[in-house]
Design a protein around this motif. Structure first.
Motif, PDB file in Angstrom:
ATOM      1  N   ALA A  94      12.075  -0.065 -12.740  1.00 41.59           N
ATOM      2  CA  ALA A  94      10.626   0.175 -11.976  1.00 41.59           C
ATOM      3  C   ALA A  94      10.810   0.293 -10.571  1.00 41.59           C
ATOM      4  N   SER A  95      11.924  -0.326 -10.028  1.00 45.49           N
ATOM      5  CA  SER A  95      12.333  -0.062  -8.664  1.00 45.49           C
ATOM      6  C   SER A  95      12.232   1.236  -8.325  1.00 45.49           C
ATOM      7  N   GLN A  96      13.181   2.006  -9.220  1.00 48.24           N
ATOM      8  CA  GLN A  96      13.486   3.379  -9.037  1.00 48.24           C
ATOM      9  C   GLN A  96      11.954   4.295  -9.150  1.00 48.24           C
ATOM     10  N   MET A  97      11.167   3.844 -10.096  1.00 55.10           N
ATOM     11  CA  MET A  97       9.906   4.539  -9.780  1.00 55.10           C
ATOM     12  C   MET A  97       9.104   4.359  -8.706  1.00 55.10           C
ATOM     13  N   ARG A  98       8.929   3.278  -8.264  1.00 55.38           N
ATOM     14  CA  ARG A  98       8.435   2.950  -7.037  1.00 55.38           C
ATOM     15  C   ARG A  98       8.812   3.645  -5.908  1.00 55.38           C
ATOM     16  N   THR A  99      10.122   3.660  -5.745  1.00 55.90           N
ATOM     17  CA  THR A  99      10.796   4.288  -4.663  1.00 55.90           C
ATOM     18  C   THR A  99      10.365   5.840  -4.850  1.00 55.90           C
ATOM     19  N   MET A 100      10.295   6.146  -5.813  1.00 47.00           N
ATOM     20  CA  MET A 100       9.869   7.923  -6.006  1.00 47.00           C
ATOM     21  C   MET A 100       8.391   8.011  -5.530  1.00 47.00           C
ATOM     22  N   THR A 101       7.567   6.868  -6.083  1.00 43.64           N
ATOM     23  CA  THR A 101       6.153   6.982  -5.450  1.00 43.64           C
ATOM     24  C   THR A 101       6.078   6.943  -3.938  1.00 43.64           C
ATOM     25  N   ILE A 102       6.713   5.947  -3.398  1.00 44.41           N
ATOM     26  CA  ILE A 102       6.783   5.920  -1.867  1.00 44.41           C
ATOM     27  C   ILE A 102       7.063   7.013  -1.124  1.00 44.41           C
ATOM     28  N   MET A 103       8.250   7.791  -1.545  1.00 41.11           N
ATOM     29  CA  MET A 103       8.674   8.977  -1.359  1.00 41.11           C
ATOM     30  C   MET A 103       7.500   9.878  -1.335  1.00 41.11           C
ATOM     31  N   ALA A 104       6.944  10.385  -2.405  1.00 44.07           N
ATOM     32  CA  ALA A 104       5.825  11.008  -2.538  1.00 44.07           C
ATOM     33  C   ALA A 104       4.773  10.875  -1.441  1.00 44.07           C
ATOM     34  N   LYS A 105       4.262   9.687  -1.619  1.00 47.79           N
ATOM     35  CA  LYS A 105       3.275   9.156  -0.505  1.00 47.79           C
ATOM     36  C   LYS A 105       3.593   9.571   0.577  1.00 47.79           C
ATOM     37  N   GLU A 106       4.851   9.223   1.128  1.00 47.20           N
ATOM     38  CA  GLU A 106       5.292   9.437   2.434  1.00 47.20           C
ATOM     39  C   GLU A 106       5.169  11.133   2.997  1.00 47.20           C
ATOM     40  N   GLU A 107       5.390  11.862   1.981  1.00 49.71           N
ATOM     41  CA  GLU A 107       5.509  13.208   2.110  1.00 49.71           C
ATOM     42  C   GLU A 107       3.934  13.890   1.765  1.00 49.71           C
ATOM     43  N   ASN A 108       2.965  12.951   1.556  1.00 45.10           N
ATOM     44  CA  ASN A 108       1.519  13.522   1.237  1.00 45.10           C
ATOM     45  C   ASN A 108       1.569  14.212   0.111  1.00 45.10           C
ATOM     46  N   CYS A 109       2.492  14.067  -0.934  1.00 46.79           N
ATOM     47  CA  CYS A 109       2.800  14.853  -2.150  1.00 46.79           C
ATOM     48  C   CYS A 109       1.839  14.311  -3.239  1.00 46.79           C
ATOM     49  N   ASN A 110       0.706  14.898  -3.300  1.00 45.37           N
ATOM     50  CA  ASN A 110      -0.177  14.120  -4.518  1.00 45.37           C
ATOM     51  C   ASN A 110      -0.029  14.883  -5.892  1.00 45.37           C
ATOM     52  N   ASP A 111       0.690  15.855  -6.091  1.00 45.47           N
ATOM     53  CA  ASP A 111       1.041  16.577  -7.483  1.00 45.47           C
ATOM     54  C   ASP A 111       2.596  16.615  -7.701  1.00 45.47           C
ATOM     55  N   ILE A 112       2.892  15.729  -8.657  1.00 47.10           N
ATOM     56  CA  ILE A 112       4.530  15.718  -8.709  1.00 47.10           C
ATOM     57  C   ILE A 112       4.811  16.286 -10.046  1.00 47.10           C
ATOM     58  N   PRO A 113       5.513  17.298  -9.938  1.00 47.02           N
ATOM     59  CA  PRO A 113       5.979  17.931 -11.386  1.00 47.02           C
ATOM     60  C   PRO A 113       7.015  17.337 -12.060  1.00 47.02           C
ATOM     61  N   ILE A 114       6.716  16.544 -13.172  1.00 46.10           N
ATOM     62  CA  ILE A 114       7.903  15.991 -13.929  1.00 46.10           C
ATOM     63  C   ILE A 114       7.536  16.102 -15.478  1.00 46.10           C
ATOM     64  N   HIS A 115       8.351  15.758 -16.144  1.00 45.27           N
ATOM     65  CA  HIS A 115       8.360  15.903 -17.571  1.00 45.27           C
ATOM     66  C   HIS A 115       8.417  14.564 -18.065  1.00 45.27           C
ATOM     67  N   ASP A 116       7.285  14.120 -18.646  1.00 37.39           N
ATOM     68  CA  ASP A 116       6.913  12.754 -18.901  1.00 37.39           C
ATOM     69  C   ASP A 116       6.698  12.180 -20.244  1.00 37.39           C
ATOM     70  N   ARG A 117       6.736  13.376 -21.288  1.00 37.29           N
ATOM     71  CA  ARG A 117       6.277  13.182 -22.514  1.00 37.29           C
ATOM     72  C   ARG A 117       7.248  12.158 -23.297  1.00 37.29           C
ATOM     73  N   LYS A 118       8.613  12.409 -23.064  1.00 39.36           N
ATOM     74  CA  LYS A 118       9.719  11.135 -23.531  1.00 39.36           C
ATOM     75  C   LYS A 118       9.415  10.014 -22.948  1.00 39.36           C
ATOM     76  N   ALA A 119       9.385  10.123 -21.745  1.00 35.41           N
ATOM     77  CA  ALA A 119       9.583   8.654 -21.037  1.00 35.41           C
ATOM     78  C   ALA A 119       8.446   8.033 -21.460  1.00 35.41           C
ATOM     79  N   ILE A 120       7.099   8.542 -21.588  1.00 35.89           N
ATOM     80  CA  ILE A 120       5.913   7.986 -22.047  1.00 35.89           C
ATOM     81  C   ILE A 120       6.274   7.224 -23.622  1.00 35.89           C
ATOM     82  N   GLU A 121       6.853   8.100 -24.390  1.00 34.69           N
ATOM     83  CA  GLU A 121       7.376   7.854 -25.749  1.00 34.69           C
ATOM     84  C   GLU A 121       8.077   6.586 -25.878  1.00 34.69           C
ATOM     85  N   TRP A 122       9.029   6.723 -24.769  1.00 31.42           N
ATOM     86  CA  TRP A 122      10.227   5.341 -24.864  1.00 31.42           C
ATOM     87  C   TRP A 122       9.390   4.423 -24.360  1.00 31.42           C
ATOM     88  N   LEU A 123       8.575   4.419 -23.451  1.00 25.98           N
ATOM     89  CA  LEU A 123       7.823   3.200 -23.019  1.00 25.98           C
ATOM     90  C   LEU A 123       6.999   2.456 -24.113  1.00 25.98           C
TER      91      LEU A 123
END
Length: 79
Positions: free
Chosen positions: A22-51
């Protein structure tokens, strides 16, 4: 499914791993926000399935633990 016995400390270690993720995810969120990046290209299908599977596992495990502890208490009360 194989049932294993765990010490409470093992569950704590698992919980800390979840918090680390969760901390790693929050860090990525903060990094993207600091760079004004609103569209982050990630593969999330498996991660969502695992969650989803982890959430289901946690709910089932809590129910099993509750039943186990209730039965244990009944046994102790009888003795």
């Amino acid at each position: 499914m194989t049932i294993k016995t765990y010490k409470p400390e093992h569950l704590d270690k698992m919980a800390l791993r979840f918090l680390d993720l969760a901390s790693q995810m929050r860090t990525m969120t903060i990094m993207a926000k600091e760079e004004n990046c609103n569209d982050i290209p990630i593969h999330d299908r498996k991660a969502i399935e695992w969650l989803d599977n982890l959430e289901l596992w946690a709910k089932k495990t809590k129910i099993q633990l509750t039943i186990f502890l209730q039965e244990r208490k009944k046994t102790e009360d009888i003795n």
